[in-house]
Structures are given as structure tokens and as C-alpha cells.
Write an enzyme that holds these catalytic residues in place. Sequence first.
Site, PDB file in Angstrom:
ATOM      1  N   TYR A 143       0.891  -1.201   0.052  1.00 22.66           N
ATOM      2  CA  TYR A 143      -0.163  -0.005  -0.097  1.00 22.66           C
ATOM      3  C   TYR A 143       0.811   1.206  -0.131  1.00 22.66           C
ATOM      4  CZ  TYR A 143      -3.574   3.402   1.753  1.00 22.66           C
ATOM      5  OH  TYR A 143      -4.260   4.618   1.928  1.00 22.66           O
ATOM      6  N   ASP A 238       9.522   2.559  -0.517  1.00 21.73           N
ATOM      7  CA  ASP A 238       8.306   3.255   0.180  1.00 21.73           C
ATOM      8  C   ASP A 238       8.536   2.951   1.616  1.00 21.73           C
ATOM      9  OD1 ASP A 238       4.606   3.109   0.336  1.00 21.73           O
ATOM     10  OD2 ASP A 238       6.267   3.972   1.540  1.00 21.73           O
ATOM     11  N   LYS A 266       5.096   8.871   8.667  1.00 19.82           N
ATOM     12  CA  LYS A 266       5.068   8.171  10.138  1.00 19.82           C
ATOM     13  C   LYS A 266       6.052   8.709  10.999  1.00 19.82           C
ATOM     14  CE  LYS A 266       2.507   4.386   8.070  1.00 19.82           C
ATOM     15  NZ  LYS A 266       1.333   4.573   8.459  1.00 19.82           N
TER      16      LYS A 266
HETATM   17  P1  KE4 Z   1      -0.485   8.345   4.722  1.00 15.95           P
HETATM   18  O1  KE4 Z   1      -1.304   9.037   3.413  1.00 15.95           O
HETATM   19  O2  KE4 Z   1      -1.773   7.377   5.486  1.00 15.95           O
HETATM   20  O3  KE4 Z   1       0.268   9.150   5.519  1.00 15.95           O
HETATM   21  O4  KE4 Z   1       0.550   7.190   4.044  1.00 15.95           O
HETATM   22  C1  KE4 Z   1       0.206   6.243   2.999  1.00 15.95           C
HETATM   23  C2  KE4 Z   1       1.106   4.957   3.265  1.00 15.95           C
HETATM   24  C3  KE4 Z   1       2.197   4.869   2.243  1.00 15.95           C
HETATM   25  N1  KE4 Z   1       3.229   3.930   2.351  1.00 15.95           N
HETATM   26  C4  KE4 Z   1       2.820   2.865   3.255  1.00 15.95           C
HETATM   27  C5  KE4 Z   1       3.914   1.923   3.357  1.00 15.95           C
HETATM   28  C6  KE4 Z   1       1.817   3.238   4.440  1.00 15.95           C
HETATM   29  O5  KE4 Z   1       1.610   2.232   5.227  1.00 15.95           O
HETATM   30  C7  KE4 Z   1       0.882   4.026   4.328  1.00 15.95           C
HETATM   31  C8  KE4 Z   1      -0.105   4.307   5.260  1.00 15.95           C
HETATM   32  N2  KE4 Z   1      -0.204   3.269   6.155  1.00 15.95           N
HETATM   33  C9  KE4 Z   1      -1.443   2.987   6.663  1.00 15.95           C
HETATM   34  C10 KE4 Z   1      -1.623   1.699   7.654  1.00 15.95           C
HETATM   35  N3  KE4 Z   1      -1.557   0.651   7.068  1.00 15.95           N
HETATM   36  C11 KE4 Z   1      -2.155   4.068   7.578  1.00 15.95           C
HETATM   37  C12 KE4 Z   1      -3.344   3.876   8.336  1.00 15.95           C
HETATM   38  C13 KE4 Z   1      -4.611   4.360   7.553  1.00 15.95           C
HETATM   39  O6  KE4 Z   1      -4.762   4.051   6.198  1.00 15.95           O
HETATM   40  O7  KE4 Z   1      -5.536   4.951   8.132  1.00 15.95           O
END
Ligand code: KE4
Length: 426
Positions: A143, A238, A266
Site C-alpha cells: 500500500y 516506500d 509516520k
Molecule cells: P498516509 O497517506 O496514510 O500518511 O501514508 C500512506 C502510506 C504509504 N505507504 C505506506 C507503506 C503506508 O503504510 C501508508 C499508510 N499506512 C496505513 C496503515 N497501513 C495508514 C493507516 C490508515 O490508512 O489509516
Amino acid sequence: MFEKSEKLLARAQKTMPGGVNSPVRAFTSVGGTPPFIESAKGPYITDADGNRYIDFVLSWGPAIVGHAHPKVVAACQEAVARGSSFGAPTEREIDLAEEICQRAPGADVVRLVCSGTEACMTALRVARGVTGRDKIIKFEGCYHGHSDSFLIAAGSGATTLGVPNSPGVTRGTAKDTLLARFNDIESVASLVDDNAGEVAAVILEPVCGNTGCLPPKDDFLQKLRKLCDDKGMLLILDEVMTGFRVAKGGAAERFGVTPDLYTFGKVVGGGYPLAAYAGKEEIMRHVAPDGPVYQAGTLSGNPVAVTAGLETLKLLDDRAYEKLETLGQRLADGMDSIIADNSYPLSTHRVGSMFSLFFTPETPWDHDDVKKCDLERFNKFFHAMLRRGVYLAPSQFEAGFLSTAHDDELIDEVLHKAEESLAEVF
Ligand code: KE4
């Protein structure tokens, strides 16, 4: 146990989709009412009904030094009192950019943004801008945020082209996203051969965290690096989840692979809306205003978020990483003993302070393997632990996290509760 949260959820659902601002928070896959959190401190979170939980979600990774660390709080209070946003350059942004480049192998230039989605979306644009190619390869189960190019499901085998997996994503966008299998270099090589000269980049989580915690197998990352070099593609790691978590220099340092581009999030924002993309000088100089690849943001490099990120990284010294490693080992060893002693059909993966308990006896190495998990039993385990005051990620397809605020005593307490909960499930 959740009376107030139930009332808050009913009220929230009237004005917000699912009553939440990010889908996974709604507990859709595990069922039940998501606790509405009122406060957090160290390894704990407390909900509206006063229930306190040992937290293994840590806001999906950012709270790596524990919630509301006094040094981070003090620094942010001082920063916010000096103004929260200027829309102009500040010295602190330089400090954070230099810290990121000092840590991440091969990162010469950084751009700060506000979310991992923004970082990953822009990294793709840079790769396409630099190579002049349109297609990208991602991996099933990885993701990279919710921008259109990533909301793609595996197309029919024959086409190998992606198809939208969300309404609103156009077929025109989907056709440029190809899907490979994590830990399967042949699946990547065949896509590259079928789309010779058209693939701008390969993007992946070097350690999957969005299909549970899946490490790279053998020299998968090294083979990807070589394939990208051979075929003129950029390698994008990523590290939104792994960055500055699995090692001081992230997965790139831990596994010894230098990408052309990174994305971070994060941890780098310490729980504030801050993320980044970074890479080699010759690539990042294509980004405006140095070059023609455009990206901008009102709150990019926000001084309060930058302060939180800097203070968090300052706390992540060698001793901190040693503690995260030993805590992670203690948890994994303890879980493996429980599984072995009871012959449970379970398996685990751990990388540093990221971990997952999989409800399948065969250790998974890609998204299809994880899809074999017994989700019904996972959900029962999740709620048994929640009732015992342990807050796990509400999905088998997520990873758990440890912080420097956790300790051996808490790990042993959680292992005891896991043993009790598993006895309920099996
Ligand atoms: P954000 O746009 O949520 O800050 O980041 C996206 C993203 C990009 N790359 C990786 C590897 C990620 O894990 C994420 C976001 N992770 C999720 C949890 N699996 C955030 C939690 C959510 O979607 O509420």
C-alpha cells in the site's frame, strides 16, 4: 466497556463516512465498536470509557518513542507558540532534511510534504518525469497511499494490466500500473519484458506492512535493484512505515539496498502531518523549482511538524534501536513458544519492531499467502485481546509496532494475555 464509544460512533456516523477519517479505524473487518481514544501516554492509550490499552498500533507507526514523549511535547509547545505556519522557508526544515540525508543511504536531496500518500504520489511523478516512461510496477498487498495510480487490483492474468479497485479511478490511469508478486523476482521480470522500455519505476515496501509484516526473502531486494539498473527503471523504496523504524537508516540500511527514490512518513513526523520523498541529487534536481517536475504544498515542512520529527529522530539513537530490537525479539520468541507449545496453526514474522501474528500455519511470504489466514479466528483473537486491554491493529492485513516506551514487563504481560486469548479461540 464501550458505552461512550458506542454513543460517539452513532453521532460520528451522521457527519463522517463510517464515523471515521480513515477507513481502517472503523473496525469494519474485525467488527464491533472502535474505542474512541481520549488520550495517550507512553505505551498506553485510553478511550472515552476510561479503558486503558497497551498500544501496538502507535498511530500506525509514528509513536515510536511512545505517545506524548515529554521532550517532543515540550519542543512542539515552544514551536507552536512561535507561530504554527509561515508558508516560507525555515532553518528547522534544513535541519530535518540534513538529518534524513545523513541517515538514509543514497539520499542527497529531500522534499518535505504532509502525508505518505503525497510522498508516494509525487515519487511516481518524479520517476515518470525523469525517465519519460508512463508505466509503474507495484506489488499486490503493498500500500502506497490512496492516489489513483495505487488503487489498482490485479487485472485478469492474461492482461497483467491493472484494473481500478476503487470507483473514481479511471481505466486510463489503471492501465499504467502493473502488478507483481512480492518476493517473486520472476513476476517482475516478465512484466518488464512484456512492457519493454515502458516501465518508469518499481515501487515497493521493502518490508511489507500492509499485508501483515512480510520481510523480503533471500536477496529479493538486491535482485530488484539489479533489474532496475539493467532496464533503466528507478527503484522506489516506500519507507513510510519502515523508515527510521527498522534501522537508523531504515530498510535500505538494514538490507543493504540503495534506492533511487525514497518515501518517508509516520516516524519522520513524530505523529504530526509530515512525510517526505528523497533521493539521489541527479534525480531530485528535476523537482520544481530546480527542475520541471511540479509539486507544492501550503503546509509542506510545517514548522511544528518538523519540530516533532526532529525531536523524535533525536531520541532514536543507537540505544533506542537496540531496545526496539530486543523488545521485538522477546515478543517474537514468546509468541513462537506459545505456538509451538500448543501446536497452534499460526506463524509469525518480525523485522525489528514491526511484527505480525498470522492465522495460518504456513509462514506467508506474499499477499496470496496471507489471504489464506483464518480471519474468523483472527477477529476472535483481536477482541479477546482488546477485552484484556491490548490494542492490536484491527486487521490481519496490518502490522503491529513497538516503541521505546514498551518494556520487558509489558511484553511478558501481553504474551500472557495472548496465551489466554488463543486458548479462547482454539
Ligand atoms: P498516509 O497517506 O496514510 O500518511 O501514508 C500512506 C502510506 C504509504 N505507504 C505506506 C507503506 C503506508 O503504510 C501508508 C499508510 N499506512 C496505513 C496503515 N497501513 C495508514 C493507516 C490508515 O490508512 O489509516
